[in-house]
Design an enzyme around this catalytic site. Structure first.
Site, PDB file in Angstrom:
ATOM      1  N   ASP A   1       0.812  -1.224   0.000  1.00 32.71           N
ATOM      2  CA  ASP A   1       0.000   0.000   0.000  1.00 32.71           C
ATOM      3  C   ASP A   1       0.843   1.270   0.000  1.00 32.71           C
ATOM      4  O   ASP A   1       0.475   2.269  -0.621  1.00 32.71           O
ATOM      5  CB  ASP A   1      -0.900   0.039   1.250  1.00 32.71           C
ATOM      6  CG  ASP A   1      -1.898  -1.091   1.246  1.00 32.71           C
ATOM      7  OD1 ASP A   1      -2.114  -1.680   0.171  1.00 32.71           O
ATOM      8  OD2 ASP A   1      -2.453  -1.389   2.312  1.00 32.71           O
TER       9      ASP A   1
HETATM   10  N1  NAP Z   1       1.950   1.329  10.476  1.00 33.78           N
HETATM   11  C1  NAP Z   1       0.786   1.381  11.103  1.00 33.78           C
HETATM   12  O1  NAP Z   1       0.645   1.970  12.155  1.00 33.78           O
HETATM   13  C2  NAP Z   1      -0.379   0.669  10.517  1.00 33.78           C
HETATM   14  C3  NAP Z   1      -1.326   0.156  11.364  1.00 33.78           C
HETATM   15  C4  NAP Z   1      -2.423  -0.500  10.825  1.00 33.78           C
HETATM   16  C5  NAP Z   1      -2.558  -0.595   9.457  1.00 33.78           C
HETATM   17  N2  NAP Z   1      -1.626  -0.082   8.647  1.00 33.78           N
HETATM   18  C6  NAP Z   1      -1.793  -0.214   7.231  1.00 33.78           C
HETATM   19  O2  NAP Z   1      -0.960  -1.274   6.795  1.00 33.78           O
HETATM   20  C7  NAP Z   1      -0.498  -0.995   5.488  1.00 33.78           C
HETATM   21  C8  NAP Z   1       0.996  -1.009   5.510  1.00 33.78           C
HETATM   22  O3  NAP Z   1       1.507  -1.009   4.196  1.00 33.78           O
HETATM   23  P1  NAP Z   1       2.711  -1.931   3.773  1.00 33.78           P
HETATM   24  O4  NAP Z   1       3.064  -1.457   2.422  1.00 33.78           O
HETATM   25  O5  NAP Z   1       3.773  -1.916   4.813  1.00 33.78           O
HETATM   26  O6  NAP Z   1       2.166  -3.394   3.790  1.00 33.78           O
HETATM   27  P2  NAP Z   1       0.886  -3.987   3.053  1.00 33.78           P
HETATM   28  O7  NAP Z   1       0.278  -2.984   2.158  1.00 33.78           O
HETATM   29  O8  NAP Z   1       0.040  -4.580   4.128  1.00 33.78           O
HETATM   30  O9  NAP Z   1       1.461  -5.119   2.118  1.00 33.78           O
HETATM   31  C9  NAP Z   1       2.219  -6.166   2.660  1.00 33.78           C
HETATM   32  C10 NAP Z   1       2.686  -7.033   1.497  1.00 33.78           C
HETATM   33  O10 NAP Z   1       3.712  -7.879   1.987  1.00 33.78           O
HETATM   34  C11 NAP Z   1       3.606  -9.133   1.310  1.00 33.78           C
HETATM   35  N3  NAP Z   1       4.089 -10.171   2.225  1.00 33.78           N
HETATM   36  C12 NAP Z   1       3.445 -10.705   3.260  1.00 33.78           C
HETATM   37  N4  NAP Z   1       4.182 -11.634   3.868  1.00 33.78           N
HETATM   38  C13 NAP Z   1       5.346 -11.698   3.182  1.00 33.78           C
HETATM   39  C14 NAP Z   1       6.524 -12.491   3.302  1.00 33.78           C
HETATM   40  N5  NAP Z   1       6.673 -13.403   4.279  1.00 33.78           N
HETATM   41  N6  NAP Z   1       7.534 -12.290   2.421  1.00 33.78           N
HETATM   42  C15 NAP Z   1       7.389 -11.374   1.449  1.00 33.78           C
HETATM   43  N7  NAP Z   1       6.302 -10.620   1.291  1.00 33.78           N
HETATM   44  C16 NAP Z   1       5.277 -10.790   2.148  1.00 33.78           C
HETATM   45  C17 NAP Z   1       2.161  -9.307   0.939  1.00 33.78           C
HETATM   46  O11 NAP Z   1       2.037  -9.847  -0.364  1.00 33.78           O
HETATM   47  P3  NAP Z   1       2.077 -11.436  -0.569  1.00 33.78           P
HETATM   48  O12 NAP Z   1       0.981 -11.989   0.254  1.00 33.78           O
HETATM   49  O13 NAP Z   1       1.902 -11.618  -2.057  1.00 33.78           O
HETATM   50  O14 NAP Z   1       3.424 -11.873  -0.127  1.00 33.78           O
HETATM   51  C18 NAP Z   1       1.584  -7.876   0.961  1.00 33.78           C
HETATM   52  O15 NAP Z   1       1.253  -7.420  -0.322  1.00 33.78           O
HETATM   53  C19 NAP Z   1      -1.058   0.347   5.089  1.00 33.78           C
HETATM   54  O16 NAP Z   1      -2.256   0.174   4.375  1.00 33.78           O
HETATM   55  C20 NAP Z   1      -1.367   0.967   6.429  1.00 33.78           C
HETATM   56  O17 NAP Z   1      -2.391   1.937   6.387  1.00 33.78           O
HETATM   57  C21 NAP Z   1      -0.513   0.541   9.164  1.00 33.78           C
END
Ligand code: NAP
Ligand code: NAP
Lengths: 103, 467, 103, 467
Positions: free
Chosen positions: D393
């Site tokens: 994201d």
């Molecule tokens: N930081 C905060 O405080 C917080 C709190 C709550 C929510 N959020 C939200 O969480 C999101 C964070 O974004 P992000 O870009 O860090 O993560 P993300 O958008 O949640 O994407 C994580 C990606 O990692 C891949 N993944 C998962 N396990 C993996 C593994 N073992 N090895 C390799 N890849 C793996 C997944 O694809 P695959 O399954 O294809 O591997 C997934 O597409 C945002 O939408 C944010 O708003 C953030």
């Protein structure tokens, strides 16, 4: 009304508040802030009013009177000067609001 | 008594709640004052707090009489302060702050005096607080008056002799002994109380007289914090929460502010209080070789008119000459011609922190043309002209490389790095620290002699003439 | 001991203090700070101790006991977790002290 | 009673003074925790405060009995918490914070329950505060447990139905009515008190169940602030200054922190509480055209080995795969080869604020290689390779240009501006917001499929092989 230890609590918290409020103030505001806090301790006026209001000896009344004059001077003068100084920030600030916050 | 007009208890509750509101407004006011955007509204918030507290105090249960005297005294003090405060010139602000601050200290001392002359026993803690507030308030009162006198030019000399610190210590000690006698209830006779206050007042004088004018803003800030503390102490004595909170907040905020100001001037607080600056070091400036090369206003004007970038460095001289409006007019002319113009502000340029910012703001210079030392210092190398108007110490390269200089180590504006330097000043007058300025003797520096305002006016003509 | 209006004074000042202390904290410290403040309200433990210490009914003792267990969990758990999280900042911080303060 | 062993009055004074010290240490601790350099020592300061308060409370005048139970309860709660706190993985920290926070809320509720079941009359103000602390503490307790369950994966679904807000309002209203009866002294029977607490606990459940896991950190922070408030209220009830101050400080600091966190995630607090995110919007992601182009680790390794500048963008996947150590090993290899390596951290990458910073710090990546969104975004254009590992994201360009997207307007890392983009992920898995990522379909993007740790390991081999 305010017993010893409670007084210390209030003292401690007020000191923290004062410190934190001022921390990280930009240099250009040092003088206006000095002036502003100078105005704030003009609250001594109310203490002087109380002192004069309950004085009964002549000496007490004279000193109390001086106290109120001085306290009023602190409060009013502090306000006028601070206001004039900060007025200038306003004028530039509103003319160029987009860049108003600098440093 | 006015408060008898209300049902019993109502007056007290009203006072208590109003004081709470006042304390809130004061803190919010100071908070807003510490950011440029909201600063203006901050003092208004605090002002409402003061008004509420002042009015409601007429209902305070302790006030039993003398209403007429109270109102008279408020009018006398208020009107005088209003009148002086409105009339004073911007450049004289620091001494007015000192004056009003001293009045606050005096009021705190007066409260202590009323309490102590009454001779009632309050218990050790309250008596000690009354005494402590009395001595601090008195020192702040007489000390601030001296500060006022010095900045206003009423007191020209700094009185200094060997062993001065020792004498001050002695006076302090005597005052503390007298105060101790009173607080402990051993001897609270009017005689001792009088001696106590006289000693405290003298202490304020002798502490402040030796301090040089350059350090006065820091000293005023210190006395401001001390007055706050005295007010808080007397607040405890009177059981007045608004005084306790406001006084303590100012005491702690003022202490921090004093440190910040001292740091901006590259001085320690101990240095300010216990060693004279500007006076004692006046003779130590090393000699600089070379000569000062004058320039005509017309030549300087052409130089700037055809420059790509001009950085203007204002200093104390611009304040004295009230040249800020002319300088801004000049800048506008240059900007119209496509020249990039920026103002470089040193934190201690002028005679109070933010002095230059206040003046430029008064003239209407927009914020985004004004840059701090940190921001602009790298830019001098790319400037065709550095125009120095009434600044001296803050552009003295000696601070960078002469270890023996009293200003060594102070961060300065690197105006000497500009391709050309034009310096506007009246003659050979020195800056506040009284040392020679190596910048004036550099090969690419030209001196434009004259009063700041007049010189700026000539430059305006010259730029216009450049067509 | 603490009468109404004084309680309000303390409340106000403590709220200011809390607010100002946190203001301008960098994003990377959000979670550790949440954890740290979570630890600080573990002080509820002492309240639970008092509640249990003066309970006399069985119900009171049972609830008080639960309260102390929970309060102790808050205090100890909050400490351990916060400490572990901040430990990591230390390790990098000391390795590269010159750039320790970022953003 | 222990306190009888001391002269009368000494115990009370000792408690009072110790609580003052505790309050001081707490505030100083929080202050230090809010700067990276002093953060570590901050928790130690606060820890000393807690220790002092805990020990000295055994001397509190109100404690008359049950010493053995008190010690037992402390040991049970303390040892369990210690054990779990030490064992939990870094990635599971948020839910542990939720758990401990819920315990604090429960303890506050327990204090209220003890007071209210006793049925003594305290006066309206104190009773109201007890009731208010009771309801807030209970909501925080049950709500935090749900938050724990969700993040820990124990609760998978979000229970949501039309009119849910209405039902919550109804429960709140009933709880308030019961609380009002108790506080006003109209009916404080054990029956009503029980109903009151049950309703409050249910409210915590129903409020939290509909909220999606993505918003949990904000919710946990909110409950943290609420627990602080509950503790402060119960502090007023018990006349305990340490609780009042610590609780209020946390209440206000926590409220601000909640706002800051919500803002960093581009969400408003109202949004978080009253509309589900991550669930309700899962289906709205628009379709993206193009295909994802895979790459072999060996080719990717060569590409990086001969790059001038590589920017690494870690995300949640790196945390899941615990790949931070391998990633740092890889970076070191590249740095040795003369490649400029930087880490770009998005504020909400991962599942808690600062998640990535904590992990990279754990792996030993020095601070100066790590850059914020603001700092680094302009640099992507100059980067030869952007290596995205487990982020989705936070690099989705849809946020920039698709107004219909639920993440529209969130600032993102401009990884798509790099000359080449390599994405490490396991497959077609979506990010938290559940929408397609246009970045993966760009012409200059290559997908390196595999678990984060394994893929990083392969890259290391490939770079080494590149010689
Ligand atoms: N930081 C905060 O405080 C917080 C709190 C709550 C929510 N959020 C939200 O969480 C999101 C964070 O974004 P992000 O870009 O860090 O993560 P993300 O958008 O949640 O994407 C994580 C990606 O990692 C891949 N993944 C998962 N396990 C993996 C593994 N073992 N090895 C390799 N890849 C793996 C997944 O694809 P695959 O399954 O294809 O591997 C997934 O597409 C945002 O939408 C944010 O708003 C953030
Ligand atoms: N900002 C503060 O808070 C503060 C407070 C106290 C002391 N200080 C000290 O004050 C100094 C400030 O440095 P600065 O560079 O601003 O000033 P400065 O070093 O005091 O130099 C001022 C210069 O302006 C010239 N000048 C005076 N009146 C003038 C007029 N009417 N027209 C044109 N020029 C005039 C003087 O030379 P001529 O006589 O030849 O014209 C003098 O060399 C520093 O040493 C600082 O530490 C600062």
């Amino acid at each position: 009304m305010i017993d010893g230890i409670i007084a210390l609590y209030i003292f401690m918290l007020a000191a923290f508040t004062g410190y934190e409020v001022i921390a990280r103030v930009p240099v250009i505001l040092h003088t206006p802030l000095m002036s502003g806090s100078n105005f704030v301790h003009g609250i001594v006026l109310v203490g002087a009013m109380v002192a004069l209001g309950r004085a009964d000896s002549t000496l007490g009344i004279v000193i109390g009177f001086i106290g109120v004059v001085l306290g009023a001077g602190n409060a009013v003068g502090g306000y006028v000067v601070t206001e004039r100084m900060l007025e200038m920030f306003k004028s530039s600030g509103t003319r160029k609001p987009a860049t108003g916050e600098h440093k | 008594m006015i408060q008898d007009l209300l049902p019993p208890g109502v007056a007290k509750t009203l006072v208590d709640v109003s004081y709470l509101l006042t304390a809130f407004l004061f803190v919010m006011g100071l908070k807003r004052m510490s950011s440029p955007v909201t600063a203006r509204s901050g003092v208004v918030w605090a002002g409402w707090g003061m008004l509420v507290a002042g009015l409601v105090t007429f209902l305070a249960p302790q006030i039993a009489a003398n209403y007429f005297l109270i109102v008279t005294a408020i009018l006398i003090g208020g009107v005088l302060a209003w009148w002086t405060g409105k009339r004073v010139a911007m450049t004289d602000m620091p001494q007015m702050i000192a004056l009003y601050n001293g009045m606050g200290g005096g009021a705190a001392a007066a409260i202590a005096a009323v309490e102590l002359y009454q001779g009632e026993t309050h218990g050790l803690v309250i008596s000690s607080l009354a005494v402590a507030g009395g001595i601090i308030g008195s020192v702040s009162f007489s000390g601030s008056l001296i500060a006022f006198g010095k900045l206003q030019g009423l007191i020209k000399r700094s009185f200094r002799f060997r062993g001065q610190q020792f004498v001050n210590m002695l006076i302090l000690l005597c005052a503390l002994v007298a105060g101790g006698l009173i607080a402990a209830g051993l001897d609270a006779s009017p005689m001792v109380v009088t001696i106590f206050f006289v000693l405290a007042l003298i202490l304020g004088l002798t502490m402040t007289l030796p301090i040089g004018g350059a350090d006065m803003p820091v000293v005023i800030s210190l006395y401001n914090a001390l007055t706050g503390l005295a007010v808080a102490f007397e607040g405890f004595v009177l059981n007045n929460a608004a005084m306790i909170i406001a006084g303590t907040v100012v005491g702690s905020a003022g202490t921090l502010l004093t440190q910040l100001m001292a740091r901006a001037m590259n001085r320690s607080l101990g240095n300010v209080l216990f060693s004279g600056f500007g006076e004692s070091t006046a003779a130590t400036g090393g000699e600089v070789s070379g000569s000062m090369k004058p320039i005509e206003a017309s030549d300087a004007g052409v130089m700037m008119a055809f420059a790509q970038k001009v950085i203007i460095v204002p200093g104390y001289g611009m304040a004295v000459a009230q040249a800020q409006h002319k300088v801004w007019e000049l800048s506008q002319l240059l900007i119209e011609r496509g020249v990039t113009v920026r103002f470089a502000i040193h934190p201690v340029a002028g005679r109070m922190p933010g002095h230059m910012n206040v003046l430029l703001a008064e003239a209407g210079v927009p914020y985004d043309l004004i840059a701090d030392l940190d921001e602009i210092n790298a830019e001098f190398e790319t400037a065709d002209v550095a125009l120095i108007i009434g600044a001296n110490d803050v552009v003295n390269p000696v601070a960078r490389n002469d270890k023996s200089s009293p200003i060594y180590g102070m961060p300065i504006l690197n105006a000497d790095k500009a391709k050309n330097v034009i310096v506007i000043k009246r003659g050979q007058g020195q800056g506040f620290s009284g040392i020679e300025n190596a910048l004036f003797y550099l090969d690419h520096t030209r001196m434009l002699y004259g009063d700041g305002q007049a010189a700026a006016g000539q430059l305006i003509q010259a730029v216009k003439a450049a067509g």
